[in-house]
Write an enzyme that holds these catalytic residues in place. Structure first.
Site, PDB file in Angstrom:
ATOM      1  N   HIS A  57       0.837  -1.210   0.000  1.00 59.43           N
ATOM      2  CA  HIS A  57       0.000   0.000   0.000  1.00 59.43           C
ATOM      3  C   HIS A  57       0.872   1.260   0.000  1.00 59.43           C
ATOM      4  O   HIS A  57       1.424   1.656   1.016  1.00 59.43           O
ATOM      5  CB  HIS A  57      -0.929  -0.005   1.231  1.00 59.43           C
ATOM      6  CG  HIS A  57      -1.935   1.108   1.233  1.00 59.43           C
ATOM      7  ND1 HIS A  57      -3.293   0.892   1.351  1.00 59.43           N
ATOM      8  CD2 HIS A  57      -1.798   2.452   1.141  1.00 59.43           C
ATOM      9  CE1 HIS A  57      -3.937   2.042   1.325  1.00 59.43           C
ATOM     10  NE2 HIS A  57      -3.039   3.018   1.206  1.00 59.43           N
ATOM     11  N   HIS A  59       1.283   5.260  -2.431  1.00 59.98           N
ATOM     12  CA  HIS A  59       0.690   6.140  -3.455  1.00 59.98           C
ATOM     13  C   HIS A  59       1.828   6.748  -4.270  1.00 59.98           C
ATOM     14  O   HIS A  59       2.307   7.837  -3.959  1.00 59.98           O
ATOM     15  CB  HIS A  59      -0.136   7.249  -2.792  1.00 59.98           C
ATOM     16  CG  HIS A  59      -1.315   6.745  -2.028  1.00 59.98           C
ATOM     17  ND1 HIS A  59      -2.597   6.787  -2.527  1.00 59.98           N
ATOM     18  CD2 HIS A  59      -1.409   6.161  -0.814  1.00 59.98           C
ATOM     19  CE1 HIS A  59      -3.437   6.253  -1.643  1.00 59.98           C
ATOM     20  NE2 HIS A  59      -2.732   5.865  -0.587  1.00 59.98           N
ATOM     21  N   GLN A 153     -10.165   8.655  -4.984  1.00 61.40           N
ATOM     22  CA  GLN A 153      -9.922   9.419  -3.750  1.00 61.40           C
ATOM     23  C   GLN A 153     -11.038  10.430  -3.432  1.00 61.40           C
ATOM     24  O   GLN A 153     -11.336  10.699  -2.279  1.00 61.40           O
ATOM     25  CB  GLN A 153      -8.590  10.159  -3.907  1.00 61.40           C
ATOM     26  CG  GLN A 153      -8.331  11.292  -2.932  1.00 61.40           C
ATOM     27  CD  GLN A 153      -7.331  10.926  -1.862  1.00 61.40           C
ATOM     28  OE1 GLN A 153      -6.141  10.975  -2.074  1.00 61.40           O
ATOM     29  NE2 GLN A 153      -7.825  10.543  -0.720  1.00 61.40           N
ATOM     30  N   HIS A 211      -9.628   2.011   0.410  1.00 63.34           N
ATOM     31  CA  HIS A 211      -9.347   2.819   1.595  1.00 63.34           C
ATOM     32  C   HIS A 211     -10.632   2.843   2.422  1.00 63.34           C
ATOM     33  O   HIS A 211     -11.659   3.328   1.947  1.00 63.34           O
ATOM     34  CB  HIS A 211      -8.984   4.243   1.206  1.00 63.34           C
ATOM     35  CG  HIS A 211      -7.578   4.384   0.716  1.00 63.34           C
ATOM     36  ND1 HIS A 211      -7.117   3.728  -0.387  1.00 63.34           N
ATOM     37  CD2 HIS A 211      -6.526   5.098   1.211  1.00 63.34           C
ATOM     38  CE1 HIS A 211      -5.837   4.032  -0.560  1.00 63.34           C
ATOM     39  NE2 HIS A 211      -5.459   4.862   0.390  1.00 63.34           N
ATOM     40  N   GLU A 214     -10.935   5.779   7.058  1.00 62.83           N
ATOM     41  CA  GLU A 214      -9.679   6.388   7.512  1.00 62.83           C
ATOM     42  C   GLU A 214     -10.018   7.610   8.369  1.00 62.83           C
ATOM     43  O   GLU A 214      -9.825   8.756   7.980  1.00 62.83           O
ATOM     44  CB  GLU A 214      -8.796   6.773   6.316  1.00 62.83           C
ATOM     45  CG  GLU A 214      -7.396   7.193   6.746  1.00 62.83           C
ATOM     46  CD  GLU A 214      -6.466   7.464   5.573  1.00 62.83           C
ATOM     47  OE1 GLU A 214      -6.878   7.301   4.425  1.00 62.83           O
ATOM     48  OE2 GLU A 214      -5.308   7.849   5.839  1.00 62.83           O
ATOM     49  N   ASP A 310       2.455   3.620   2.560  1.00 62.08           N
ATOM     50  CA  ASP A 310       1.371   4.571   2.285  1.00 62.08           C
ATOM     51  C   ASP A 310       1.887   5.879   1.673  1.00 62.08           C
ATOM     52  O   ASP A 310       1.607   6.175   0.533  1.00 62.08           O
ATOM     53  CB  ASP A 310       0.531   4.830   3.539  1.00 62.08           C
ATOM     54  CG  ASP A 310      -0.811   5.482   3.238  1.00 62.08           C
ATOM     55  OD1 ASP A 310      -1.279   5.370   2.072  1.00 62.08           O
ATOM     56  OD2 ASP A 310      -1.406   6.085   4.141  1.00 62.08           O
TER      57      ASP A 310
HETATM   58 ZN   LIG Z   1      -3.460   5.108   1.313  1.00 60.04          ZN
END
Ligand SMILES: [Zn+2]
Length: 411
Positions: A57, A59, A153, A211, A214, A310
């Site tokens: 995981h 980005h 996102q 996701h 969070e 991440d």
């Molecule tokens: Zn993430």
């Protein structure tokens, strides 16, 4: 002539030192006292030999953007997302390849040969982040295997046009269907967001990696929605939930009920403690919550749990060096994993557990498997996590990277 690693302590099978003979990119033989016979020799005495690290995981489209945007003043997830809007509008392929490339090289030097990256898909950046990361994936394919998650996102219903872009992203080369159901305006839309992800995944026969929740907000319950949908679709072992911070904020009874469903649905879990220790609990008065999911409870219940880097130097998190041993150290702290068997589990989370999420075939150190491994300059797992030592990285039987760490007192 092959490559012969002498006196290796193979991680999780380290009771006796073994020699590992590599020929034609394959682990030919693992045995005691293999004759040297003109092979290239690496003496691994007092060193751990591990399968490569897996970062499940990250980005890669956002890494290192901190070098060109303003800092996140509130330190919250929402501000981190908002600062990126401007940057995302102006992304270029070259910019993404350059930033992602630097991080990929660090990861490889640190022994990570498998990466799953989320890539933003929305109406702001459209498919530019995907284009950039696909280009980076191609450029570095000789060093690292990369799986790409198409990640909405900004929501799907909240950002009309994204659903179509998600289909296009898969057609263009994204491997996995992403999601962020908590970033919708109401419970119905959150459920619909999950449904859309399943529609796309089923159409293209893909796994799902979302996701999830969070936030510290205990009313964020999309992990249960995701588990219910996974059970209904019988999408066992094909769904991954990242972050799931709210699981730690639920009352114990409800948390246990959700964990039971997660285990039944065989959902893989990924905690990202570096980012979430930084973002969550931010507005709490003391005592401040830790903000990471219930790692120990999930493991005890039998869930497959891993962790990811991440973020690296982005609007969410200013540190990170793509070293899974650094993230292991942070995870051990964040999840209170300090007993010998817990420290071993932490190491397993970024190797075997993560490999299960990425569905890597022939992962491990066994005769007949591809010779992909890392020699760590540390005698035990505890020492590897404690010191984050130097290492030699071997891919397809070739030494592709080296990291040296040394220090001495001069007087
Ligand atoms: Zn993430």
């Amino acid at each position: 002539m092959g490559l012969l690693i002498k006196n290796a302590r193979i991680v999780f099978f380290e009771e006796k030192e073994k020699d590992i003979l590599i020929e034609d990119g394959i682990i030919k033989r693992i045995d005691e006292n293999i004759p040297e016979e003109g092979h290239e020799i690496i003496d691994a005495r007092n060193k751990l030999v591990s399968p490569p690290f897996v970062d499940p995981h990250i980005h890669l489209d956002k890494v290192l953007v901190l070098e060109s945007v303003r800092p996140n003043k509130s330190g919250t997830l929402m501000e981190a997302i908002e600062i990126l809007w401007d940057k995302k509008r102006n992304y270029t392929v070259d910019d993404i390849v350059e930033r992602a490339g630097r991080v990929i090289e660090w990861a490889v030097q640190n022994g990570t040969l498998y990466i799953r990256t989320h890539v933003d898909v929305d109406t702001i950046g459209k498919l530019m982040p995907l284009k950039g990361v696909l280009e980076a994936k191609k450029k570095y394919s000789h060093l690292v295997d990369i799986q790409i998650v198409a990640f909405p996102q900004e929501g799907i219903l909240k950002d009309p046009g994204t659903e179509k872009l998600l289909y296009e992203a898969i057609e263009m080369g994204a491997d996995i269907v992403g999601g962020m159901p908590a970033n919708e305006n109401n419970e119905n839309d959150k459920k619909r967001h999950i449904e859309i992800a399943f529609e796309i995944a089923k159409k293209y026969n893909r796994d799902i990696d979302m996701h999830v929740d969070e936030t510290d907000d205990p009313s964020s319950i999309t992990l249960e929605y995701l588990a219910d949908k996974t059970l209904k679709e019988e999408y066992f072992e094909r769904v991954t939930a990242g972050h799931t911070c709210a699981l730690a904020a639920y009352k114990d009874d409800y948390a246990n009920k959700v964990i039971e469903k997660v285990v039944k649905a065989k959902i893989h879990m990924i905690t990202n403690p570096a980012t979430n220790l930084m973002l969550q609990g931010r507005e709490d008065k003391q005592p401040k919550r830790r903000g990471i999911t219930r790692v120990k409870e999930l493991l005890e219940a039998g869930a497959n749990v891993s962790f990811g880097q991440d973020c690296i130097k982005d609007t969410f998190y200013p540190f990170g060096q793509a070293d899974m041993l650094e993230v292991a150290l942070i995870t051990a702290h964040a999840a209170h994993m300090s007993l010998p068997h817990e420290i071993e589990t932490v190491f397993k989370m970024c190797t075997y557990n993560a490999a299960k999420i990425l569905k890597l075939k022939d992962y491990g150190i066994k005769e007949g498997y591809k010779a992909n491994l890392v020699i760590l300059d540390a005698p035990t797992i505890l020492e590897a996590i404690r010191t984050q030592p130097g290492r030699i990285v071997i891919k397809d039987g070739k030494i592709i990277a080296k990291k040296v760490s040394s220090a001495e007192i001069l007087k």
